[in-house]
Design a protein around this motif. Structure first.
Motif, PDB file in Angstrom:
ATOM      1  N   PRO A 132     -21.153  17.559  12.361  1.00  0.00           N
ATOM      2  CA  PRO A 132     -20.760  17.121  13.708  1.00  0.00           C
ATOM      3  C   PRO A 132     -20.248  18.237  14.617  1.00  0.00           C
ATOM      4  O   PRO A 132     -20.494  18.208  15.826  1.00  0.00           O
ATOM      5  CB  PRO A 132     -19.670  16.086  13.438  1.00  0.00           C
ATOM      6  CG  PRO A 132     -19.944  15.590  12.066  1.00  0.00           C
ATOM      7  CD  PRO A 132     -20.491  16.764  11.313  1.00  0.00           C
ATOM      8  N   LYS A 133     -19.567  19.225  14.064  1.00  0.00           N
ATOM      9  CA  LYS A 133     -19.058  20.305  14.912  1.00  0.00           C
ATOM     10  C   LYS A 133     -20.195  21.167  15.435  1.00  0.00           C
ATOM     11  O   LYS A 133     -20.220  21.556  16.615  1.00  0.00           O
ATOM     12  CB  LYS A 133     -18.047  21.174  14.153  1.00  0.00           C
ATOM     13  CG  LYS A 133     -17.295  22.140  15.074  1.00  0.00           C
ATOM     14  CD  LYS A 133     -16.659  23.299  14.330  1.00  0.00           C
ATOM     15  CE  LYS A 133     -15.430  22.879  13.581  1.00  0.00           C
ATOM     16  NZ  LYS A 133     -14.694  24.062  13.045  1.00  0.00           N
ATOM     17  N   SER A 134     -21.158  21.481  14.575  1.00  0.00           N
ATOM     18  CA  SER A 134     -22.303  22.273  15.022  1.00  0.00           C
ATOM     19  C   SER A 134     -23.120  21.520  16.062  1.00  0.00           C
ATOM     20  O   SER A 134     -23.597  22.101  17.047  1.00  0.00           O
ATOM     21  CB  SER A 134     -23.193  22.647  13.830  1.00  0.00           C
ATOM     22  OG  SER A 134     -22.527  23.525  12.951  1.00  0.00           O
ATOM     23  N   ALA A 135     -23.287  20.213  15.853  1.00  0.00           N
ATOM     24  CA  ALA A 135     -24.033  19.404  16.820  1.00  0.00           C
ATOM     25  C   ALA A 135     -23.339  19.429  18.178  1.00  0.00           C
ATOM     26  O   ALA A 135     -23.984  19.552  19.226  1.00  0.00           O
ATOM     27  CB  ALA A 135     -24.172  17.973  16.313  1.00  0.00           C
ATOM     28  N   TRP A 136     -22.004  19.318  18.166  1.00  0.00           N
ATOM     29  CA  TRP A 136     -21.238  19.383  19.426  1.00  0.00           C
ATOM     30  C   TRP A 136     -21.415  20.749  20.088  1.00  0.00           C
ATOM     31  O   TRP A 136     -21.631  20.844  21.303  1.00  0.00           O
ATOM     32  CB  TRP A 136     -19.758  19.125  19.154  1.00  0.00           C
ATOM     33  CG  TRP A 136     -18.896  19.384  20.349  1.00  0.00           C
ATOM     34  CD1 TRP A 136     -18.652  18.537  21.390  1.00  0.00           C
ATOM     35  CD2 TRP A 136     -18.194  20.602  20.645  1.00  0.00           C
ATOM     36  NE1 TRP A 136     -17.846  19.138  22.325  1.00  0.00           N
ATOM     37  CE2 TRP A 136     -17.546  20.404  21.891  1.00  0.00           C
ATOM     38  CE3 TRP A 136     -18.051  21.816  19.985  1.00  0.00           C
ATOM     39  CZ2 TRP A 136     -16.762  21.395  22.478  1.00  0.00           C
ATOM     40  CZ3 TRP A 136     -17.277  22.795  20.565  1.00  0.00           C
ATOM     41  CH2 TRP A 136     -16.640  22.593  21.799  1.00  0.00           C
ATOM     42  N   ALA A 137     -21.342  21.822  19.309  1.00  0.00           N
ATOM     43  CA  ALA A 137     -21.458  23.169  19.868  1.00  0.00           C
ATOM     44  C   ALA A 137     -22.830  23.388  20.500  1.00  0.00           C
ATOM     45  O   ALA A 137     -22.941  24.000  21.573  1.00  0.00           O
ATOM     46  CB  ALA A 137     -21.196  24.212  18.786  1.00  0.00           C
ATOM     47  N   LEU A 138     -23.874  22.879  19.871  1.00  0.00           N
ATOM     48  CA  LEU A 138     -25.218  23.043  20.427  1.00  0.00           C
ATOM     49  C   LEU A 138     -25.401  22.233  21.710  1.00  0.00           C
ATOM     50  O   LEU A 138     -26.224  22.584  22.550  1.00  0.00           O
ATOM     51  CB  LEU A 138     -26.271  22.653  19.400  1.00  0.00           C
ATOM     52  CG  LEU A 138     -26.396  23.586  18.190  1.00  0.00           C
ATOM     53  CD1 LEU A 138     -27.487  23.103  17.242  1.00  0.00           C
ATOM     54  CD2 LEU A 138     -26.685  25.016  18.618  1.00  0.00           C
ATOM     55  N   ARG A 139     -24.642  21.163  21.853  1.00  0.00           N
ATOM     56  CA  ARG A 139     -24.694  20.402  23.106  1.00  0.00           C
ATOM     57  C   ARG A 139     -23.889  21.086  24.215  1.00  0.00           C
ATOM     58  O   ARG A 139     -24.019  20.734  25.381  1.00  0.00           O
ATOM     59  CB  ARG A 139     -24.146  18.982  22.894  1.00  0.00           C
ATOM     60  CG  ARG A 139     -25.043  18.065  22.117  1.00  0.00           C
ATOM     61  CD  ARG A 139     -24.618  16.608  22.246  1.00  0.00           C
ATOM     62  NE  ARG A 139     -23.285  16.353  21.694  1.00  0.00           N
ATOM     63  CZ  ARG A 139     -23.062  15.972  20.438  1.00  0.00           C
ATOM     64  NH1 ARG A 139     -24.074  15.792  19.601  1.00  0.00           N
ATOM     65  NH2 ARG A 139     -21.832  15.757  20.014  1.00  0.00           N
ATOM     66  N   HIS A 140     -23.061  22.065  23.826  1.00  0.00           N
ATOM     67  CA  HIS A 140     -22.189  22.736  24.799  1.00  0.00           C
ATOM     68  C   HIS A 140     -22.284  24.257  24.650  1.00  0.00           C
ATOM     69  O   HIS A 140     -21.274  24.945  24.515  1.00  0.00           O
ATOM     70  CB  HIS A 140     -20.741  22.270  24.605  1.00  0.00           C
ATOM     71  CG  HIS A 140     -20.543  20.810  24.873  1.00  0.00           C
ATOM     72  ND1 HIS A 140     -20.414  20.296  26.129  1.00  0.00           N
ATOM     73  CD2 HIS A 140     -20.487  19.754  24.013  1.00  0.00           C
ATOM     74  CE1 HIS A 140     -20.266  18.980  26.067  1.00  0.00           C
ATOM     75  NE2 HIS A 140     -20.312  18.623  24.790  1.00  0.00           N
ATOM     76  N   ARG A 141     -23.501  24.752  24.710  1.00  0.00           N
ATOM     77  CA  ARG A 141     -23.699  26.193  24.547  1.00  0.00           C
ATOM     78  C   ARG A 141     -23.011  26.984  25.658  1.00  0.00           C
ATOM     79  O   ARG A 141     -22.717  28.174  25.479  1.00  0.00           O
ATOM     80  CB  ARG A 141     -25.193  26.522  24.528  1.00  0.00           C
ATOM     81  CG  ARG A 141     -25.922  25.967  23.312  1.00  0.00           C
ATOM     82  CD  ARG A 141     -27.309  26.568  23.207  1.00  0.00           C
ATOM     83  NE  ARG A 141     -28.127  25.856  22.236  1.00  0.00           N
ATOM     84  CZ  ARG A 141     -29.339  26.226  21.891  1.00  0.00           C
ATOM     85  NH1 ARG A 141     -29.891  27.296  22.450  1.00  0.00           N
ATOM     86  NH2 ARG A 141     -30.029  25.537  21.002  1.00  0.00           N
ATOM     87  N   GLU A 142     -22.769  26.332  26.803  1.00  0.00           N
ATOM     88  CA  GLU A 142     -22.138  27.046  27.916  1.00  0.00           C
ATOM     89  C   GLU A 142     -20.708  27.494  27.589  1.00  0.00           C
ATOM     90  O   GLU A 142     -20.157  28.376  28.251  1.00  0.00           O
ATOM     91  CB  GLU A 142     -22.122  26.149  29.161  1.00  0.00           C
ATOM     92  CG  GLU A 142     -21.132  24.990  29.151  1.00  0.00           C
ATOM     93  CD  GLU A 142     -21.614  23.766  28.383  1.00  0.00           C
ATOM     94  OE1 GLU A 142     -20.882  22.746  28.368  1.00  0.00           O
ATOM     95  OE2 GLU A 142     -22.711  23.833  27.786  1.00  0.00           O
ATOM     96  N   LEU A 143     -20.116  26.925  26.530  1.00  0.00           N
ATOM     97  CA  LEU A 143     -18.746  27.296  26.141  1.00  0.00           C
ATOM     98  C   LEU A 143     -18.712  28.501  25.217  1.00  0.00           C
ATOM     99  O   LEU A 143     -17.627  28.995  24.898  1.00  0.00           O
ATOM    100  CB  LEU A 143     -18.070  26.106  25.452  1.00  0.00           C
ATOM    101  CG  LEU A 143     -17.956  24.819  26.276  1.00  0.00           C
ATOM    102  CD1 LEU A 143     -17.319  23.716  25.425  1.00  0.00           C
ATOM    103  CD2 LEU A 143     -17.145  25.054  27.541  1.00  0.00           C
TER     104      LEU A 143
END
Length: 414
Positions: free
Chosen positions: A305-316
């Motif tokens: 779940p953390k990696s999935a969240w990060a890929l949805r928010h690459r701008e961060l």
């Protein structure tokens, strides 16, 4: 008299064997040590639920008829109800065989909730007062149990639990008609209230009230629900009742099909993802909306779940490890609480370099794609590449291993 059926007495070995089957959807915890639970689940890529705690069953003679349960009253099987003395001896034998895990005392609803809870309470009283057992006890609270019995149980047990099981209250009408929102949530509320009111108090034996708090359990996929629905419920339960843990058990399709139950079992990888998301909710300050947004309501098999969240928010990303605060660091895929603390402590002494990160034993296999170190990006050109997903994918979930035995549920000893 022609229809009279005499039940054959069950041996102790028969009962112990049946207990393993009866507790299929009754998820216990480890040794009750919250710090150990956190440590075991800190590495979110391959989380392990706490070590399996042995469970003993007061009775399998249930008056309820929950469709998913092996103890349901409509199922033909040998039945037993142990006396408190018998149960105390069985529990002690089990606990002494597993000295680091204690024992979980649970039961089907025999006669009614209060009668069953009295059997559990008296079992614990004998263990504590007659046999002087001082180890860890997790006690089940029956749906609709009287608050006075719950209080008595709390002074004898280290942890209490009442299982909510289904993500929608409407599901009880179809799947577990003797259960309802009130007889599940009222005991849960009573436990929460008593823990707050008795905080700092001890009984005449010096024992605190339910020192390890309360937990509950959800069956994943029993109603064909998405993961967003289950996480929304878990998040609400944590906030309202201050639960220590929500446990997740994969639904297993039984031998007797029901039109209102899923035809196939929930794959075990889904329960594992729920455990990961749960820890992100509790320890890493993520929200349900972040982990399962409306447009993506289910957790993914190949991404934690953390990696999935990060890929949805690459701008961060990437974040600079020499400047990022603790809350930012623990959101980096591959970095956990321990790694974030090491980074913050290490950079107080010296500006961090890739070499120093390795000396601090910071795992970089995934984190390198989401961080810079002294302005240096370690992930090549992958941050903006379609290949990034493949690099951070959880390879342990890319095999069919977790679907080989779909009806077995989640192995708590994994």
């Amino acid at each position: 008299m022609a229809n009279l059926v005499l039940r054959e007495a069950m041996t102790l070995e028969d009962k112990l064997r049946d207990m393993g089957e009866s507790t299929r959807y009754d998820v216990a915890d480890g040794d009750g040590d919250t710090d150990n639970e956190i440590a075991e689940l800190r590495h979110l890529r391959a989380p392990r639920p706490p070590a399996k705690q042995p469970k003993v069953f007061v009775s399998n003679d249930c008056t309820f008829n929950c469709s998913y349960c092996g103890c349901r009253c409509s199922r033909s099987k040998p039945r037993y109800t142990n006396s408190p003395e018998e149960m105390a001896q069985i529990s002690l034998r089990t606990a002494l065989d597993h000295p680091h895990h204690g024992v979980f005392i649970t039961s089907a609803v025999c006669r009614n909730a209060d009668y069953t809870e009295e059997l559990i309470v008296e079992t614990m009283r004998l263990m504590r007062e007659k046999y002087h057992y001082t180890g860890y006890i997790h006690a089940k609270i029956m749906p609709g149990a009287d608050p006075l019995l719950i209080e008595r149980a709390g002074w004898l047990a280290d942890r209490l639990s009442v299982n909510i099981e289904l993500p929608h209250s409407e599901g009880y009408h179809l799947i577990a008609k003797q259960k309802n929102r009130a007889n599940i949530l009222n005991p849960m509320g009573d436990i929460s209230r008593l823990i707050r009111e008795r905080q700092g108090e001890h009984n005449d034996k010096g024992r605190p009230f339910a020192r390890a708090g309360q937990t509950t359990q959800l069956i994943v996929g029993a109603m064909g629900e998405d993961d967003r629905t289950s996480l929304r419920l878990a998040e609400a339960l944590y906030k309202k009742y201050r639960l220590r843990r929500v446990y997740y058990s994969a639904f297993g399709a039984g031998e007797e099909p029901f039109d209102f139950l899923p035809a196939s079992s929930t794959p075990k990888w889904r329960s594992r993802r729920m455990y990961q998301a749960d820890r992100l909710l509790q320890l890493y300050h993520f929200s349900m909306e972040e982990l399962t947004p409306e447009e993506e309501p289910d957790l993914q098999r190949d991404l934690d779940p953390k990696s999935a969240w990060a890929l949805r928010h690459r701008e961060l990303f990437p974040v600079e490890v020499n400047r990022a605060d603790f809350e930012t660091l623990i959101r980096v895929p591959g970095l956990g609480i321990t790694s974030a603390r090491r980074i913050i402590h290490g950079r107080r002494i010296h500006a961090l370099t890739p070499e120093l990160l390795r000396q601090l034993h910071i795992p970089l296999s995934r984190a390198q794609y989401f961080i810079t170190c002294g302005g240096r990006y370690l992930g090549g050109n992958l941050l903006d590449s379609l290949c990034l997903r493949q690099q951070v994918a959880d390879r342990s979930m890319q095999t069919s291993l977790y679907d080989e035995f779909p009806t077995a549920g989640l192995s708590l000893g994994a």
